[in-house]
Design a protein around this motif. Structure first.
Motif, short mmCIF file in Angstrom:
data_model
loop_
_atom_site.label_atom_id
_atom_site.label_comp_id
_atom_site.label_asym_id
_atom_site.label_seq_id
_atom_site.Cartn_x
_atom_site.Cartn_y
_atom_site.Cartn_z
N GLY A 45 -4.37 -97.88 -18.61
CA GLY A 45 -4.84 -98.55 -19.82
C GLY A 45 -4.07 -99.80 -20.22
O GLY A 45 -4.44 -100.47 -21.17
N GLU A 46 -3.01 -100.15 -19.49
CA GLU A 46 -2.21 -101.33 -19.80
C GLU A 46 -2.55 -102.46 -18.84
O GLU A 46 -2.66 -102.25 -17.63
CB GLU A 46 -0.71 -101.00 -19.68
N PRO A 47 -2.69 -103.70 -19.34
CA PRO A 47 -3.02 -104.84 -18.47
C PRO A 47 -1.93 -105.11 -17.43
O PRO A 47 -0.74 -105.04 -17.75
CB PRO A 47 -3.16 -106.01 -19.43
N VAL A 48 -2.36 -105.41 -16.22
CA VAL A 48 -1.46 -105.74 -15.11
C VAL A 48 -2.12 -106.87 -14.33
O VAL A 48 -3.33 -106.85 -14.11
CB VAL A 48 -1.24 -104.52 -14.18
N ALA A 49 -1.33 -107.84 -13.89
CA ALA A 49 -1.86 -108.92 -13.06
C ALA A 49 -2.06 -108.39 -11.63
O ALA A 49 -1.22 -107.63 -11.13
CB ALA A 49 -0.91 -110.10 -13.05
N LEU A 50 -3.14 -108.79 -10.99
CA LEU A 50 -3.41 -108.34 -9.62
C LEU A 50 -2.28 -108.74 -8.68
O LEU A 50 -1.94 -107.99 -7.77
CB LEU A 50 -4.75 -108.90 -9.12
N ILE A 51 -1.66 -109.90 -8.91
CA ILE A 51 -0.57 -110.32 -8.03
C ILE A 51 0.69 -109.48 -8.23
O ILE A 51 1.64 -109.60 -7.46
CB ILE A 51 -0.24 -111.82 -8.18
N ASP A 52 0.71 -108.64 -9.26
CA ASP A 52 1.84 -107.72 -9.47
C ASP A 52 1.63 -106.40 -8.75
O ASP A 52 2.31 -105.42 -9.04
CB ASP A 52 2.03 -107.45 -10.96
N THR A 53 0.67 -106.38 -7.82
CA THR A 53 0.39 -105.16 -7.07
C THR A 53 0.44 -105.42 -5.57
O THR A 53 0.32 -106.56 -5.12
CB THR A 53 -1.00 -104.58 -7.39
N ILE A 54 0.61 -104.34 -4.85
CA ILE A 54 0.43 -104.32 -3.40
C ILE A 54 -0.77 -103.41 -3.16
O ILE A 54 -0.92 -102.39 -3.83
CB ILE A 54 1.67 -103.74 -2.68
N ARG A 55 -1.60 -103.75 -2.24
CA ARG A 55 -2.76 -102.92 -1.91
C ARG A 55 -2.46 -102.19 -0.61
O ARG A 55 -2.45 -102.77 0.46
CB ARG A 55 -4.02 -103.79 -1.77
N LEU A 56 -2.13 -100.90 -0.72
CA LEU A 56 -1.73 -100.08 0.42
C LEU A 56 -2.53 -98.79 0.39
O LEU A 56 -2.23 -97.87 -0.36
CB LEU A 56 -0.23 -99.77 0.36
N ARG A 57 -3.56 -98.74 1.20
CA ARG A 57 -4.46 -97.58 1.21
C ARG A 57 -3.73 -96.36 1.78
O ARG A 57 -3.13 -96.42 2.85
CB ARG A 57 -5.69 -97.90 2.04
N GLN A 58 -3.78 -95.26 1.05
CA GLN A 58 -3.20 -93.99 1.49
C GLN A 58 -4.20 -92.88 1.21
O GLN A 58 -4.78 -92.82 0.13
CB GLN A 58 -1.91 -93.67 0.74
N SER A 59 -4.37 -91.98 2.16
CA SER A 59 -5.28 -90.85 1.93
C SER A 59 -4.67 -89.88 0.93
O SER A 59 -5.39 -89.25 0.15
CB SER A 59 -5.62 -90.14 3.24
N GLU A 60 -3.36 -89.76 0.93
CA GLU A 60 -2.64 -88.95 -0.06
C GLU A 60 -1.66 -89.87 -0.78
O GLU A 60 -0.59 -90.17 -0.24
CB GLU A 60 -1.88 -87.81 0.63
N PRO A 61 -2.02 -90.35 -1.96
CA PRO A 61 -1.15 -91.30 -2.66
C PRO A 61 0.25 -90.73 -2.89
O PRO A 61 0.40 -89.60 -3.35
CB PRO A 61 -1.85 -91.52 -4.00
N HIS A 62 1.26 -91.52 -2.51
CA HIS A 62 2.63 -91.08 -2.72
C HIS A 62 3.41 -92.17 -3.41
O HIS A 62 3.48 -93.27 -2.88
CB HIS A 62 3.29 -90.73 -1.38
N PRO A 63 3.97 -91.97 -4.56
CA PRO A 63 3.97 -90.72 -5.29
C PRO A 63 2.71 -90.52 -6.15
O PRO A 63 2.48 -89.45 -6.68
CB PRO A 63 5.20 -90.83 -6.17
N GLY A 64 1.87 -91.55 -6.30
CA GLY A 64 0.65 -91.41 -7.11
C GLY A 64 0.99 -91.30 -8.58
O GLY A 64 1.98 -91.83 -9.05
N GLY A 65 0.14 -90.61 -9.32
CA GLY A 65 0.42 -90.34 -10.72
C GLY A 65 -0.10 -91.36 -11.71
O GLY A 65 0.04 -91.17 -12.92
#
Length: 111
Positions: free
Chosen positions: A10-30
């Protein structure tokens, strides 16, 4: 609405502040993210993420992540700032007339 509107828990985040790393089991996720795209960002998404369908079938995560990477690659500052979040999964792609919403699980980087 702006062309790229990303929120994590629910909090705004810039897309450039992320890494896109596909995982079948998100670690740590949450954490949960919502990425709304419109305008030029939607055009790029549609070009590269065409395999990402509606809520009726499971989206092609590889195609969606490729499309999101393609959008981020054109943004000033991409890859130059430490990541706050890692986008791990694509659970749903919801298409409307002039926008698309991508919903999934994300993680904070592990130190």
């Amino acid at each position: 609405m702006t062309e790229i509107d990303l929120s994590v828990d629910g909090e705004p985040v810039a897309l450039i502040d992320t890494i896109r790393l596909r995982q079948s089991e998100p670690h740590p996720g949450g954490h949960r993210y919502l990425l709304n795209l419109s305008g030029q960002a939607l055009s790029i998404f549609n070009r590269f993420g065409s395999a990402a369908s509606t809520t009726q079938q499971r989206p092609d995560q590889a195609a969606v992540f490729f499309a999101i990477e393609s959008i981020a690659a054109g943004m000033p500052g991409e890859g130059q700032v430490p990541a706050r979040f890692i986008l791990n999964t694509v659970e749903q792609v919801v298409r409307e007339d002039h926008r698309v919403a991508v919903i999934g699980v994300c993680s904070v980087p592990i130190q």
